[in-house]
Design an enzyme around this catalytic site. Structure first.
Site, PDB file in Angstrom:
ATOM      1  N   GLU A   1      36.039  30.931  51.941  1.00  0.00           N
ATOM      2  CA  GLU A   1      35.600  31.718  53.091  1.00  0.00           C
ATOM      3  C   GLU A   1      36.768  31.971  54.052  1.00  0.00           C
ATOM      4  O   GLU A   1      37.872  31.447  53.872  1.00  0.00           O
ATOM      5  CB  GLU A   1      34.441  30.988  53.783  1.00  0.00           C
ATOM      6  CG  GLU A   1      33.255  30.854  52.838  1.00  0.00           C
ATOM      7  CD  GLU A   1      32.020  30.246  53.463  1.00  0.00           C
ATOM      8  OE1 GLU A   1      32.115  29.644  54.563  1.00  0.00           O
ATOM      9  OE2 GLU A   1      30.942  30.386  52.843  1.00  0.00           O
TER      10      GLU A   1
ATOM     11  N   GLU B   1      32.574  33.152  41.466  1.00  0.00           N
ATOM     12  CA  GLU B   1      32.639  33.888  40.195  1.00  0.00           C
ATOM     13  C   GLU B   1      33.886  34.762  40.142  1.00  0.00           C
ATOM     14  O   GLU B   1      34.584  34.827  39.130  1.00  0.00           O
ATOM     15  CB  GLU B   1      31.394  34.784  40.029  1.00  0.00           C
ATOM     16  CG  GLU B   1      30.078  34.041  40.012  1.00  0.00           C
ATOM     17  CD  GLU B   1      29.461  33.928  41.400  1.00  0.00           C
ATOM     18  OE1 GLU B   1      30.186  33.586  42.364  1.00  0.00           O
ATOM     19  OE2 GLU B   1      28.252  34.168  41.519  1.00  0.00           O
TER      20      GLU B   1
ATOM     21  N   CYS C   1      25.997  37.244  43.174  1.00  0.00           N
ATOM     22  CA  CYS C   1      25.756  38.382  44.066  1.00  0.00           C
ATOM     23  C   CYS C   1      26.062  39.691  43.342  1.00  0.00           C
ATOM     24  O   CYS C   1      26.675  39.706  42.262  1.00  0.00           O
ATOM     25  CB  CYS C   1      26.591  38.258  45.344  1.00  0.00           C
ATOM     26  SG  CYS C   1      28.314  38.748  45.147  1.00  0.00           S
TER      27      CYS C   1
ATOM     28  N   CYS D   1      29.793  40.428  42.492  1.00  0.00           N
ATOM     29  CA  CYS D   1      30.275  39.659  41.334  1.00  0.00           C
ATOM     30  C   CYS D   1      29.718  40.232  40.028  1.00  0.00           C
ATOM     31  O   CYS D   1      30.416  40.282  39.016  1.00  0.00           O
ATOM     32  CB  CYS D   1      29.916  38.192  41.474  1.00  0.00           C
ATOM     33  SG  CYS D   1      30.871  37.378  42.778  1.00  0.00           S
TER      34      CYS D   1
HETATM   35  N1  THU Z   1      28.785  33.040  47.174  1.00  0.00           N
HETATM   36  C1  THU Z   1      29.384  32.833  45.961  1.00  0.00           C
HETATM   37  O1  THU Z   1      30.394  32.107  45.848  1.00  0.00           O
HETATM   38  N2  THU Z   1      28.861  33.451  44.874  1.00  0.00           N
HETATM   39  C2  THU Z   1      27.784  34.282  44.895  1.00  0.00           C
HETATM   40  O2  THU Z   1      27.467  34.909  43.897  1.00  0.00           O
HETATM   41  C3  THU Z   1      27.000  34.432  46.118  1.00  0.00           C
HETATM   42  C4  THU Z   1      27.637  33.888  47.347  1.00  0.00           C
HETATM   43  C5  THU Z   1      29.346  32.376  48.351  1.00  0.00           C
HETATM   44  C6  THU Z   1      29.977  33.306  49.351  1.00  0.00           C
HETATM   45  C7  THU Z   1      29.861  32.519  50.635  1.00  0.00           C
HETATM   46  O3  THU Z   1      30.995  31.679  50.752  1.00  0.00           O
HETATM   47  C8  THU Z   1      28.634  31.642  50.420  1.00  0.00           C
HETATM   48  O4  THU Z   1      28.321  31.699  49.047  1.00  0.00           O
HETATM   49  C9  THU Z   1      27.424  32.075  51.212  1.00  0.00           C
HETATM   50  O5  THU Z   1      27.134  33.393  50.991  1.00  0.00           O
END
Ligand code: THU
Length: 137
Positions: free
Chosen positions: A44, A55, A90, A93
């Site tokens: 982040e 991913e 998400c 990804c």
């Molecule tokens: N996040 C992922 O690492 N992968 C996903 O497919 C969905 C979201 C992370 C991004 C962010 O750091 C946290 O999850 C909350 O959204």
């Protein structure tokens, strides 16, 4: 490489997460055609939008190293690193997966209680826009 073993590597990758803002630790383990596994975690940022998902970290590491053939990815995550259920990839990804993967690429989620859900990329991203569409006249 079984789905369960791949998920174990995703769980391990969660431990590398840099997620001071959301508190969600996410891990991924990407299986290449030659059996190599790349792990990734979410990272982040104080400015939020530069945040990258687990991913995509795994995919970009693998593609940088020359891989273009992928079989499966395991993804897990949870608040403060506690897995309470599936953590589906998400949309961004899924689109990155589309760039490099065929319809039968497997996506495993879960990891907490040992129960995994399995989906193909075609199931998670139907009617998608891919490199093939881009090449059409
Ligand atoms: N996040 C992922 O690492 N992968 C996903 O497919 C969905 C979201 C992370 C991004 C962010 O750091 C946290 O999850 C909350 O959204």
């Amino acid at each position: 490489m079984t789905p369960e073993k791949l998920m174990e590597l995703a769980v391990e990758a969660m431990g590398h997460s840099y997620s001071p803002y959301s508190g969600y630790k996410v891990g991924a383990a990407l299986l290449c055609g030659d059996g190599t596994v790349y792990q990734g975690c979410n990272m982040e940022n104080a400015s939020f939008s530069p945040t990258i998902c687990a991913e995509r970290t795994a995919f970009f590491k693998a593609v940088y190293d020359g891989h273009r053939d992928f079989k499966a990815i395991a993804v897990c995550g949870g608040k403060n690193g506690v897995i309470t259920g599936a953590f589906p990839p998400c949309g961004v990804c899924r689109q990155v997966m589309r760039e490099f993967c065929r319809d039968d690429f497997m996506i495993y989620t879960g990891g907490g209680d040992g129960k995994l859900s399995a989906y193909t990329l075609a199931e998670l991203l139907p009617q998608s826009f891919s490199a093939q569409e881009h090449m059409k006249g």
